[in-house]
Design an enzyme around this catalytic site. Structure first.
Site, short mmCIF file in Angstrom:
data_model
loop_
_atom_site.label_atom_id
_atom_site.label_comp_id
_atom_site.label_asym_id
_atom_site.label_seq_id
_atom_site.Cartn_x
_atom_site.Cartn_y
_atom_site.Cartn_z
N LYS A 64 0.84 -1.21 0.00
CA LYS A 64 0.00 0.00 0.00
C LYS A 64 0.88 1.26 0.00
CE LYS A 64 -2.25 -1.54 3.70
NZ LYS A 64 -1.72 -2.93 3.78
N THR A 65 1.89 1.27 0.86
CA THR A 65 2.79 2.42 0.91
C THR A 65 3.54 2.55 -0.42
OG1 THR A 65 3.13 1.85 3.24
CG2 THR A 65 4.60 3.50 2.30
N ASP A 109 -1.09 6.29 6.86
CA ASP A 109 -1.21 4.85 7.13
C ASP A 109 -2.08 4.68 8.37
OD1 ASP A 109 -0.76 2.21 6.69
OD2 ASP A 109 1.35 2.21 7.27
N THR A 185 -5.61 -1.62 7.42
CA THR A 185 -5.76 -3.07 7.41
C THR A 185 -7.20 -3.44 7.76
OG1 THR A 185 -4.99 -2.98 9.68
CG2 THR A 185 -3.38 -3.63 8.02
N ARG A 244 6.47 -8.13 1.71
CA ARG A 244 7.37 -7.75 2.80
C ARG A 244 7.97 -9.00 3.45
NH1 ARG A 244 4.62 -4.39 6.65
NH2 ARG A 244 5.21 -2.64 5.33
P1 ADP Z 1 2.11 -1.94 3.16
O1 ADP Z 1 2.13 -0.44 3.08
O2 ADP Z 1 0.91 -2.53 2.48
O3 ADP Z 1 2.25 -2.45 4.57
P2 ADP Z 1 4.64 -1.73 1.74
O4 ADP Z 1 4.25 -0.89 0.59
O5 ADP Z 1 5.38 -1.07 2.85
O6 ADP Z 1 3.37 -2.50 2.33
O7 ADP Z 1 5.48 -2.96 1.14
C1 ADP Z 1 6.35 -3.75 1.92
C2 ADP Z 1 7.60 -4.12 1.16
O8 ADP Z 1 7.25 -5.03 0.12
C3 ADP Z 1 8.29 -2.94 0.50
O9 ADP Z 1 9.63 -2.88 0.94
C4 ADP Z 1 8.31 -3.21 -0.98
O10 ADP Z 1 9.62 -3.18 -1.44
C5 ADP Z 1 7.78 -4.61 -1.14
N1 ADP Z 1 6.68 -4.62 -2.12
C6 ADP Z 1 5.38 -4.43 -1.85
N2 ADP Z 1 4.64 -4.56 -2.96
C7 ADP Z 1 5.49 -4.84 -3.96
C8 ADP Z 1 5.32 -5.10 -5.36
N3 ADP Z 1 4.12 -5.12 -5.90
N4 ADP Z 1 6.41 -5.34 -6.09
C9 ADP Z 1 7.63 -5.35 -5.50
N5 ADP Z 1 7.86 -5.14 -4.19
C10 ADP Z 1 6.81 -4.88 -3.42
#
Ligand code: ADP
Length: 357
Positions: A64-65, A109, A185, A244
């Site tokens: 998401k981030t 977030d 979430t 992640r």
């Molecule tokens: P969330 O915000 O949903 O908790 P993040 O955006 O922080 O998740 O993603 C976590 C990690 O996973 C990041 O370091 C990113 O590098 C990796 N990641 C997430 N989605 C992808 C994707 N679609 N392709 C490659 N790497 C990804």
């Protein structure tokens, strides 16, 4: 891209940021969402407008981030990152909003954890790009905010409005147009008025094994490590559908490979490392095991209430609900009923336990 990371957010580590894809093309998976966003971003740019507000929901670590950063990148703007609980006062929100430049992305977030007062303030900011602050409150804003607010009040259009009883004077601050990207979430915990203000609402799903394999491929390149195709697939299968986790496990597998002097990461080393980390062939870890075996052994397969289960596992109820259960549900290992959680036949089979009835 000039990223202005305000925050505090634990998962925004340097190491993670080097792994984050920077464009739609580099972002693996979430195909439909990505293609739709490509259209919305492209159309907004053609009209020279800011993108509508976006709400992402889904389990942690699904990107998401990352997607929010890509939106800012593709829009050619900056992103400010913060979390719901860290915006404690309305003043904090005012400080954030007035520091934005036109078109910027504000990423919040855990947006379901905004305080109700702050949330109220956000409504008019999202709808009309303005906020009204009761004069009395200005005195209560903290020092940092004062430093930011007063110059902002000079720069932006500020109206002083006198309320009915003449004591409720407020100032109106016009904000630069911006895109709010909220992530959560728990979509169910977002109030209806807040949810209604997002023009784009999208769910992120768990990744397919092949998609995770591609992410692991990219990660191994970033770390300059060669990894056998079968090893990538093994790691992908055990990563709970979550980038992640795939990246985190990759780093541990790499430790094992380097420690034992391997030139490349083999499937055997990967399996050995994952076994040592107590990650099983479905990607389940210690907590999942305690959770499932708890239902099976202590509560005769369920149904059991989440509270009792949390106590038996020794984890927060929220953590179980947000982090563990969605994957167990998706894998068909548990069911949620009105009377509580039930372990399915699949869960029994996974542990080679015969169900007694
Ligand atoms: P969330 O915000 O949903 O908790 P993040 O955006 O922080 O998740 O993603 C976590 C990690 O996973 C990041 O370091 C990113 O590098 C990796 N990641 C997430 N989605 C992808 C994707 N679609 N392709 C490659 N790497 C990804």
């Amino acid at each position: 891209m000039d990223r202005d990371i305000l925050d505090t957010n634990e998962h925004i580590e340097d190491e993670e940021s080097s792994l984050r894809p920077a464009s739609f093309d580099e972002y693996v998976g979430q195909h439909d969402l990505k293609e739709n966003l490509r259209v919305f971003v492209g159309a907004a740019k053609m009209r020279d407008e800011t993108l509508d507000h976006v709400l992402f929901y889904g389990p942690p670590g699904l990107g998401k981030t990352t997607m929010s950063m890509i939106i800012a990148n593709e829009m050619g703007t900056h992103i400010k990152i913060t979390t719901g609980p860290s915006i404690e006062k309305t003043g904090d929100l005012v400080a954030l909003l007035t520091s934005l430049e036109p078109g910027d992305v504000l990423f919040i977030d855990e947006i379901h954890r905004l305080s109700p007062v702050v949330e109220e303030y956000l409504y008019s900011a999202m709808e009309d790009y303005r906020i009204d602050i009761i004069i009395d409150e200005i005195h209560r804003l903290n020092k940092v905010v004062e430093e930011i607010l007063y110059p902002a009040m000079e720069d932006f259009c500020v109206d002083v409005m006198i309320g009915k009883d003449a004591t409720t004077r407020s100032v109106r601050i016009d904000l630069p147009p911006f895109t709010l990207v909220g992530a959560t979430t728990r979509a169910g915990d977002i109030s209806a008025p807040l949810r209604d203000r997002f023009g784009i609402v999208a769910k992120l799903d768990y990744y397919k094994d092949e998609e995770l394999r591609d992410i692991i491929s990219r990660t191994s390149k970033v770390y300059c490590m060669t990894m056998e195709e079968e090893a990538k697939m093994e790691l992908a299968r055990r990563s709970r559908g979550t980038p992640r986790i795939a990246n985190r496990l990759f780093r541990r597998v790499r430790d094992f490979a380097q420690f034992y002097g391997d030139e490349i990461i083999t499937k055997d080393r990967t399996m050995q490392a994952l076994d040592r980390l107590k990650v099983d062939n479905l990607g389940l870890d210690d907590v999942d095991h305690k959770y499932l075996l708890g239902i099976i052994n202590r509560f005769q397969g369920g149904p059991v209430g989440l509270e009792a289960l949390a106590a038996s596992v020794g984890e927060e109820r929220m953590t179980l609900e947000d982090v563990y259960e969605p994957y167990l549900l998706q894998k068909g290992l548990i069911k949620r009923t009105s009377r509580g959680r039930i372990a399915t036949d699949l869960a029994y089979r996974h542990f080679h336990i015969t169900r007694e009835n």
